[in-house]
Design an enzyme around this catalytic site. Structure first.
Site, PDB file in Angstrom:
ATOM      1  N   ARG A  50       9.520  -0.268 -61.983  1.00 52.48           N
ATOM      2  CA  ARG A  50       9.978   1.097 -62.251  1.00 52.48           C
ATOM      3  C   ARG A  50      11.498   1.145 -62.232  1.00 52.48           C
ATOM      4  NH1 ARG A  50       9.754   6.205 -58.151  1.00 52.48           N
ATOM      5  NH2 ARG A  50      10.255   7.862 -59.630  1.00 52.48           N
ATOM      6  N   PHE A  55      19.461   6.475 -60.909  1.00 50.86           N
ATOM      7  CA  PHE A  55      18.828   6.915 -59.669  1.00 50.86           C
ATOM      8  C   PHE A  55      18.385   5.717 -58.815  1.00 50.86           C
ATOM      9  CE2 PHE A  55      15.014   9.049 -57.541  1.00 50.86           C
ATOM     10  CZ  PHE A  55      15.778   9.545 -56.502  1.00 50.86           C
ATOM     11  N   GLN A  58      12.754   0.016 -58.589  1.00 49.59           N
ATOM     12  CA  GLN A  58      11.695  -0.129 -57.583  1.00 49.59           C
ATOM     13  C   GLN A  58      10.892  -1.396 -57.830  1.00 49.59           C
ATOM     14  OE1 GLN A  58       9.652   3.522 -56.805  1.00 49.59           O
ATOM     15  NE2 GLN A  58       7.822   2.515 -55.997  1.00 49.59           N
ATOM     16  N   ASN A  97       7.038   5.318 -50.877  1.00 50.81           N
ATOM     17  CA  ASN A  97       5.751   5.798 -50.371  1.00 50.81           C
ATOM     18  C   ASN A  97       5.027   6.535 -51.496  1.00 50.81           C
ATOM     19  OD1 ASN A  97       6.875   8.465 -50.467  1.00 50.81           O
ATOM     20  ND2 ASN A  97       7.746   8.165 -48.418  1.00 50.81           N
ATOM     21  N   PHE A 109      12.796   0.185 -52.821  1.00 55.37           N
ATOM     22  CA  PHE A 109      13.664   0.501 -53.959  1.00 55.37           C
ATOM     23  C   PHE A 109      15.111   0.343 -53.550  1.00 55.37           C
ATOM     24  CE2 PHE A 109      12.769   4.506 -51.785  1.00 55.37           C
ATOM     25  CZ  PHE A 109      14.033   5.030 -51.598  1.00 55.37           C
ATOM     26  N   LEU A 118      16.894  12.282 -51.053  1.00 57.24           N
ATOM     27  CA  LEU A 118      15.995  11.381 -50.325  1.00 57.24           C
ATOM     28  C   LEU A 118      16.117  11.519 -48.811  1.00 57.24           C
ATOM     29  CD1 LEU A 118      16.438   8.104 -52.432  1.00 57.24           C
ATOM     30  CD2 LEU A 118      14.675   9.858 -52.651  1.00 57.24           C
ATOM     31  N   HIS A 122      12.450   9.314 -47.002  1.00 55.20           N
ATOM     32  CA  HIS A 122      12.222   7.882 -47.126  1.00 55.20           C
ATOM     33  C   HIS A 122      13.023   7.128 -46.074  1.00 55.20           C
ATOM     34  CE1 HIS A 122      10.078   7.986 -51.034  1.00 55.20           C
ATOM     35  NE2 HIS A 122      10.819   9.086 -51.237  1.00 55.20           N
TER      36      HIS A 122
END
Length: 355
Positions: A50, A55, A58, A97, A109, A118, A122
């Protein structure tokens, strides 16, 4: 006793190395999980599945789909939110998650920019060091498909542990042992494929066919050499006289010494299929003949009707009913017979007068 604050690993990827410092004092569970999985070689060969430009990138899912992953503890573990750790710049490493609290496993990530959204959601357990952050930026600039997946996803080749703050970690299996097992599985698979290839080549050595199982059956039939069977010769119940069966009827052709003479060979009876074909041909011929006769009759009737129409026009009567009423229909044969009878009558009268 205070937990240690040191920890460092180098992630070797297909786009270059990523040097990561771990914050093991603030997030001990996340760091222990990450180091234990790295020792076991869990991340070897895993792709970056991903990418969100500007941003994060991942990885950590062994299935490569984003829906898999497992933790070293055997179940998902809780978040470790530390008030002094903030998502204030790029190159920060956090646990991924499933959108709910305390659902961490193996996925993680790395941020590409400041990510204040975030905070509190996280676990932040490390950061990229030095110029290796630019290799992370390379991943963030790759071509993506419609689902946000890299068209040519980079891959983690291995993770080298430089500094391990947890001496008590006992991996279930080491990365070296795992690689040895993988090599053994691949070698066994190659040996099985080679054995199957050899068996296939040996089985088809006498054949010029690629029919698979059918070819094997043909080979068995060719080796068996079944004798020729002539039911019209051995069926004694349908014939009054018995005929001696030649040797080639009950033995293979290769073992016959003298073939039967031409005049002794029984005449083959026409097959049932041939008789049915002849019957169909005859029926078709009869139908065609009847059809041609009917068409010929219709043509004759049409010509006669035209002749009658011409006669009617010549006599000046346009009505078919009037012509039928005044002049009854006579055949040409009847008219000729009448002429012949009248001439016979006149000759008889002259003969009487002379007498």
């Amino acid at each position: 006793m205070a937990l240690p604050t040191k920890g460092r690993v180098i992630i070797d990827t297909t786009v270059g190395e990523i040097d990561i410092e771990l914050w093991s004092k603030e997030t001990p569970k996340a760091c222990r999980n990450f180091l234990a999985l790295a020792m076991e070689g869990y991340y070897d060969g895993v792709i970056f599945h991903r990418v969100v430009p500007g941003f994060l990138v991942q990885t950590g899912d062994k299935t490569g789909t984003g829906g898999g992953g497992e933790s070293f503890y055997g179940e998902q573990f809780e978040d470790e939110i530390h008030p002094r750790l903030r998502w204030s710049h790029r190159g920060l490493v956090g646990m991924a998650n499933n959108g709910t609290k305390n659902s961490n496993d193996s996925q993680f990530f790395i941020t590409l920019d400041r990510a204040d959204e975030l905070h509190g959601k996280h676990t932040l357990f490390g950061r990229c060091m030095g110029d290796t952050v630019y290799n992370v930026m390379k991943i963030g600039e790759m071509e993506l498909d419609k689902e946000g997946r890299p068209v040519y996803p980079p891959k983690i080749k291995s993770i080298r542990i430089v500094d391990n703050p947890f001496d008590d970690i006992v991996p279930r299996i080491t990365a070296a042992e795992k690689r040895a097992q993988q090599r053994a599985r691949e070698q066994a698979q190659r040996e099985r494929e080679e054995e199957q290839r050899r068996k296939g080549a040996k089985k088809n050595v006498k054949l010029l066919s690629f029919a698979g199982d059918d070819a094997e059956e043909e080979e068995q039939l060719a080796i068996a050499k079944k004798p020729i069977f002539r039911p019209e010769l051995v069926d004694a119940g349908k014939t009054k006289t018995t005929t001696a069966i030649p040797d080639f009827v009950t033995q293979p052709l290769a073992s016959s010494s003298k073939p039967a003479p031409e005049h002794e060979k029984p005449k083959e009876k026409p097959s049932k299929k041939k008789e049915e074909d002849i019957t169909k041909i005859r029926e078709q011929h009869a139908k065609e003949k009847a059809s041609s006769e009917n068409s010929r009759k219709a043509e004759i009737e049409k010509i006669e009707a035209e002749i009658r129409q011409l006669q009617k026009r010549r006599d000046g009567n346009d009505s078919d009913e009037e012509l039928a009423r005044k002049k009854p229909k006579k055949s040409y044969l009847s008219e000729e017979l009448a002429k012949y009878a009248s001439s016979r009558g006149r000759e008889a009268a002259r003969h009487d007068d002379r007498g």
